[in-house]
Design an enzyme around this catalytic site. Structure first.
Site, PDB file in Angstrom:
ATOM      1  N   TYR A 144       0.562  -1.250  -0.057  1.00 33.55           N
ATOM      2  CA  TYR A 144      -0.009  -0.170   0.030  1.00 33.55           C
ATOM      3  C   TYR A 144       0.846   1.578  -0.262  1.00 33.55           C
ATOM      4  CZ  TYR A 144      -4.162  -3.513   1.114  1.00 33.55           C
ATOM      5  OH  TYR A 144      -5.337  -4.371   1.413  1.00 33.55           O
ATOM      6  N   LYS A 194       4.115 -15.538   1.642  1.00 37.26           N
ATOM      7  CA  LYS A 194       3.916 -15.745   0.408  1.00 37.26           C
ATOM      8  C   LYS A 194       5.749 -15.784   0.297  1.00 37.26           C
ATOM      9  CE  LYS A 194       1.720 -17.438  -2.917  1.00 37.26           C
ATOM     10  NZ  LYS A 194       0.530 -18.532  -2.198  1.00 37.26           N
ATOM     11  N   ASP A 226      -2.185 -18.017   2.221  1.00 33.51           N
ATOM     12  CA  ASP A 226      -3.397 -18.730   1.559  1.00 33.51           C
ATOM     13  C   ASP A 226      -3.947 -19.904   2.187  1.00 33.51           C
ATOM     14  OD1 ASP A 226      -0.776 -20.345   0.449  1.00 33.51           O
ATOM     15  OD2 ASP A 226      -1.494 -20.151  -0.967  1.00 33.51           O
ATOM     16  N   ASP A 250      -4.975  -6.471   6.172  1.00 34.37           N
ATOM     17  CA  ASP A 250      -5.698  -6.463   5.269  1.00 34.37           C
ATOM     18  C   ASP A 250      -7.344  -6.912   5.598  1.00 34.37           C
ATOM     19  OD1 ASP A 250      -8.071  -4.236   5.001  1.00 34.37           O
ATOM     20  OD2 ASP A 250      -7.107  -3.845   3.075  1.00 34.37           O
ATOM     21  N   ASP A 254     -10.615  -9.057   8.185  1.00 33.04           N
ATOM     22  CA  ASP A 254     -11.401  -9.179   7.836  1.00 33.04           C
ATOM     23  C   ASP A 254     -12.306 -10.622   8.236  1.00 33.04           C
ATOM     24  OD1 ASP A 254     -12.410  -6.559   7.340  1.00 33.04           O
ATOM     25  OD2 ASP A 254     -12.970  -6.935   4.640  1.00 33.04           O
TER      26      ASP A 254
END
Ligand code: NAD
Length: 359
Positions: A144, A194, A226, A250, A254
């Site tokens: 970001y 990752k 994942d 992020d 959620d």
């Protein structure tokens, strides 16, 4: 004023912000008074309210007051009234600027399944039973914020690009936050990356492993993002502290948010090396503002986090959490978490019930 007095800057913001912050303050004042814990509260404007009053979503006075405080309590910002505004005059710009000025590089989001609310989850009770984790998300680096970023090339042949960038010191400081937190809990950190594909994640894994050496009493596992997403809905109760970079966090936080059923119940803390910012995870909910139906639990539990993390008073945090659970156990609910056999009450009455438990 004595040094032991804690200064708290209070930012109600917009929409339901004023209602839920009023509830949280009533609880905060009561718990503090009963424990002989001295607090000084300063209320300031932020977001749309500050735009209306000062034509600035983060007035200088608000920022100065936050920086001079020991902790900041925020309701929420935003609303349709300010949606057409240019970026500099949007409520969210004020919140982003505040986070940046306070150097809040870590976001802590506890996800705890209260047994009494198990029916509110979309997942089966046997899956979400016992869920008690904290997602520790890096907040100021990664994809970001990395540069170069943009879209280049002539029309029809454009290339869009962002960069996931982490410097060693950014990984070290957020990893330390996660390990310190794990020491207050079940002493387990799962670090998400990752690393099988991304070099930046190979550095992340290496640095987190090195930092883990400073915390031999905490167990560290690495998990690919994942697989982590899958495990969060398959066996979420396995996690204690989940350490993640910005974008992975992020998304995963959620998923964590929905495990427990209602967005209205979840608190958060954003931390750096100065005053921390405490706020519910939801927004300003303009659709229900001013109706006395907002769920104040996320904000009240944010005050509990403040007592635990900023003031090192886990005992007072527990008093608040227990009072909230007690009221829910009594079958008293706000409309968003109502179920069969429960009594739906408004924000104010729900808060009064919590205050009764704390007497
Ligand atoms: P939202 O979280 O405000 O609302 C989503 C849904 O959840 C709505 O139906 C709302 O009524 C409900 N809800 C939220 N909090 C609740 C509570 N405490 N009790 C009961 N129900 C609750 O998200 P949104 O509608 O996408 O955004 C509304 C505004 O809030 C926008 O302006 C957005 O930019 C802003 N926002 C601010 C923050 C923040 O201040 N940190 C975060 C997210 C969104």
């Amino acid at each position: 004023m004595s040094d032991s007095v804690k200064k708290i800057c209070v930012l109600p913001g917009d929409g339901i912000g004023a209602e839920i912050v009023a509830s949280a303050l009533a609880v905060l004042k009561q718990v503090a008074a009963r424990a002989g814990f001295d607090v000084e509260l300063y209320e300031e404007a932020i977001g749309g309210a500050a735009i209306d009053a000062f034509n600035n979503p983060l007035p200088d006075q608000t920022l100065r007051r936050c920086m001079e405080s020991d902790a900041v309590l925020l309701g929420a910002v935003g609303g349709p009234k300010w949606d057409p505004n240019p970026p500099a005059l949007k409520p969210e710009t004020g919140l982003l600027a505040l986070r940046k000025a306070l150097g809040l590089y870590g976001n802590l989001r506890p996800v705890k399944m209260l047994p009494v609310l198990i029916g509110c989850s979309t997942l089966k009770p046997e899956v979400v039973g016992g869920v008690d984790m904290v997602v520790v998300r890096e907040l100021t680096g990664g994809l970001y914020f990395g540069t170069p970023r943009g879209v280049s090339g002539e029309p029809g042949k454009e290339t869009g690009f962002n960069n996931m960038v982490y410097q060693r010191h950014e990984i070290e400081r957020i990893a330390r936050k996660a390990f310190e937190l794990a020491r207050r809990r079940r002493r387990k950190v799962a670090s998400v990356d990752k690393a099988n594909v991304l070099e930046v994640c190979q550095l992340w894994r290496k640095v987190v492993t090195e930092v883990a050496g400073e915390y031999p009493d905490v167990e560290l596992n690495h998990i690919l993002v994942d697989n982590c997403a899958m495990q969060m809905v398959l066996r979420p109760a396995q996690f204690d502290v989940l350490l993640t970079e910005n974008m992975f966090g992020d998304i995963l936080s959620d998923i964590g948010g929905v495990l427990t059923g209602s967005i209205g119940t979840l608190p958060s803390a954003s931390v750096g090396d100065g005053p921390a910012l405490y706020e519910p995870i939801h927004g300003s909910a303009p659709d229900i503002a001013g109706k006395d139906i907002a769920n104040p639990v996320g904000t009240i539990n944010s005050v509990a986090m403040m007592f635990e993390y900023s003031f090192d008073r886990p005992d007072l945090a527990k008093q608040i959490n227990d009072a909230v659970s007690g009221v829910l156990n009594d079958g008293c609910r706000t409309a968003d978490i109502a179920g069969s056999g429960t009594r739906v009450v408004g924000t104010r009455e729900f808060t009064e019930r919590i205050q009764e438990k704390l007497r």
